[in-house]
Motif scaffolding. Structure first.
Motif, short mmCIF file in Angstrom:
data_model
loop_
_atom_site.label_atom_id
_atom_site.label_comp_id
_atom_site.label_asym_id
_atom_site.label_seq_id
_atom_site.Cartn_x
_atom_site.Cartn_y
_atom_site.Cartn_z
N ASP A 80 -67.59 -18.44 -51.90
CA ASP A 80 -67.33 -18.13 -53.31
C ASP A 80 -66.35 -16.97 -53.43
O ASP A 80 -65.44 -17.00 -54.25
CB ASP A 80 -68.63 -17.70 -54.03
N ARG A 83 -62.83 -17.96 -52.59
CA ARG A 83 -62.23 -18.77 -53.66
C ARG A 83 -61.82 -17.89 -54.84
O ARG A 83 -60.77 -18.08 -55.44
CB ARG A 83 -63.20 -19.87 -54.09
N THR A 84 -62.65 -16.91 -55.15
CA THR A 84 -62.31 -15.98 -56.24
C THR A 84 -60.98 -15.29 -55.96
O THR A 84 -60.22 -14.99 -56.87
CB THR A 84 -63.44 -14.93 -56.39
N ALA A 88 -58.59 -20.74 -49.97
CA ALA A 88 -59.43 -21.92 -49.79
C ALA A 88 -60.43 -21.68 -48.67
O ALA A 88 -60.13 -20.98 -47.70
CB ALA A 88 -58.57 -23.15 -49.49
N ALA A 307 -61.65 -28.70 -49.02
CA ALA A 307 -61.68 -27.37 -49.63
C ALA A 307 -60.99 -27.37 -50.99
O ALA A 307 -61.36 -26.59 -51.87
CB ALA A 307 -61.01 -26.36 -48.70
N GLU A 308 -59.98 -28.23 -51.15
CA GLU A 308 -59.22 -28.25 -52.41
C GLU A 308 -59.69 -29.33 -53.38
O GLU A 308 -59.01 -29.58 -54.38
CB GLU A 308 -57.73 -28.42 -52.12
#
Ligand code: AMP
Ligand code: GLY
Length: 421
Positions: A80, A83-84, A88, A307-308
């Motif tokens: 998380d 990603r923030t 990725a 991941a994307e």
């Protein structure tokens, strides 16, 4: 692209080997890595448990993708936080990683969504556990709720043994536990990749958890594995996906915490069909080694798509039809306190037989390779049958000189017996 791989075991060596072959890769870094991984990646002194340190490294080295090998950083929410920051991550966020991080969470999810698993009770105190125990027959299974590195499960054959396991567990403040019905059958592991919407099967394996030949002695992280697992027939795999894995992925999406990464389902093949034993939110070790041995698709391409959230664009994953089999060489004393520091030689000779030797717990000391952990090497070979792969793996093992180490001599025995029956 620049990629950072987190972890230092045999699983991560196998991932590094395949990632390094990708046409999409510019630079591969591993934190902290190991001497085997160093052949494919630049090993850097960053602790995977230090989230700020990981993110800082990514920003300084233009990392596009972080592949998170072990469960602890996933359960702690590293994906998380990456990603923030616009980086990725291959692996689930904290909420979805509860599938591994909390056995009670997973059992409640199974109950709510009608997913086949053992009957259970969640308990939060020794008194509560004592009250729940009479509802179960024998043997009965007692599990710590949280991550326990493979040491949190007791199969109790008497209520006294179950009570003792529960008393030990509740000696730690704040402990929670699950009491479970015992399931009979053969175990198999199923892997799928998902981005929360699309799901791609990623192969099967069977591992050997007990330390001794004939599946005897204490449990370990895994002493060997092979893939595919013929016991998980195409029909049983379809049932496991339709009744267990797909409903779980849908449930997490519905709960607002879609799962992304690899989902590892530990299955019991019972006489009423596959049932879930547990989920892991990462690749298995040593199951990853045999999956990577057979993988023909570009690993980085697939991981990036997962991941994307673009897994729907991936037409499928290709695996060689051959069986891959890995035998773990451990340091004497494992799974208790291992005898580390013992010299290891003969890896080149072992690989000259056609096998691959993945490093699990090694380090360099004064120019020599020595044991640095419980599980030290994963010697991996392929063949047209489990028997052929087994023979090839032990030929390679016999070329290795590791006097303070040991291995099982019977990895794959169930399947070899079936092949020769
Ligand atoms: P787990 O950490 O939940 O995978 O449990 C470790 C091992 O304990 C599994 O691989 C099984 O061999 C065994 N086990 C766990 N739960 C059960 C169950 N309900 N019935 C029978 N065996 C189990
Ligand atoms: N080999 C079992 C695991 O990785 O959990």
């Amino acid at each position: 692209m620049n990629v950072l791989l987190l972890g230092s075991g045999g699983r991560e060596h196998a991932l590094a080997w395949r990632l390094s072959q990708s046409s999409l890769l510019s630079a591969l870094y591993a934190a902290p890595g190991n001497p085997g991984i160093a052949a494919h990646a630049e090993c850097v002194d960053v602790d995977p448990g230090d989230q700020r340190g990981v993110i800082d490294f990514c920003l300084r080295h233009s990392i596009r993708l972080v592949v998170i090998g072990p469960e602890a950083p996933l359960v702690a929410g590293l994906a998380d936080n990456l990603r923030t920051m616009g980086i990725a991550a291959f692996g689930p966020g904290r909420d979805a990683a509860r599938l591994e991080g909390s056995k009670g969470f997973t059992k409640d999810l199974c109950r709510r969504f009608n997913i086949p698993t053992a009957g259970y009770a969640r308990v939060t105190s020794l008194d509560g556990a004592r009250a729940a125990l009479p509802d179960f027959g024998l043997p009965v299974v007692v599990k710590a709720d949280g991550l326990a590195a493979g040491k949190g499960v007791t199969i109790a054959y008497t209520h006294e043994e179950a009570e003792a396991a529960l008393a030990a567990l509740f000696a730690s403040p704040g402990a929670e536990a699950v009491i479970e019905e015992y399931m009979d059958g053969e175990e198999a592991s199923l892997f799928v990749l998902t981005d929360g919407k699309t799901m791609l099967p990623f192969g099967s394996a069977q591992d050997h958890k007990r330390v001794g030949d004939g599946d005897t002695g204490p449990n370990t992280g895994g002493m060997g594995a092979y893939s595919p697992a013929p016991v998980l027939s195409a029909e049983l795999e379809r049932q496991a996906i339709d009744r267990i894995v797909r409903p779980t992925i849908a449930a997490l999406a519905e709960m607002g915490s879609p799962y992304s990464g690899v989902l590892y389902a530990g299955l019991m093949l019972t006489n009423t069909g596959p049932k879930l034993i547990e989920y892991n939110c990462r690749f298995g070790d040593p199951e990853c080694q045999v999956l990577m041995m057979r993988l023909e698709s570009d690993l980085l391409d697939i991981m990036m798509a997962a991941a994307e959230g673009r897994l729907g664009e991936v037409p499928g994953v290709d695996f060689a039809a051959d069986t891959a089999l890995t035998v773990v060489m451990a340091a004497r004393g494992y799974p208790g306190t291992p005898d580390t520091g013992g010299a290891i030689a003969g890896i080149d000779a072992a690989e000259a037989t056609g096998a691959r030797v993945f490093h699990a717990g090694t380090r360099h000391a004064d120019g020599a390779l020595v044991a640095a952990g419980g599980r030290v090497l994963a010697v991996t070979a392929t063949g047209e049958s489990v028997g052929a792969a087994q023979a090839a793996a032990y030929r390679a093992i016999d070329a290795i000189e590791f006097p303070t180490g040991f291995c099982r001599r019977d990895i794959g025995w169930r399947e070899v017996e079936r092949e020769t029956a």
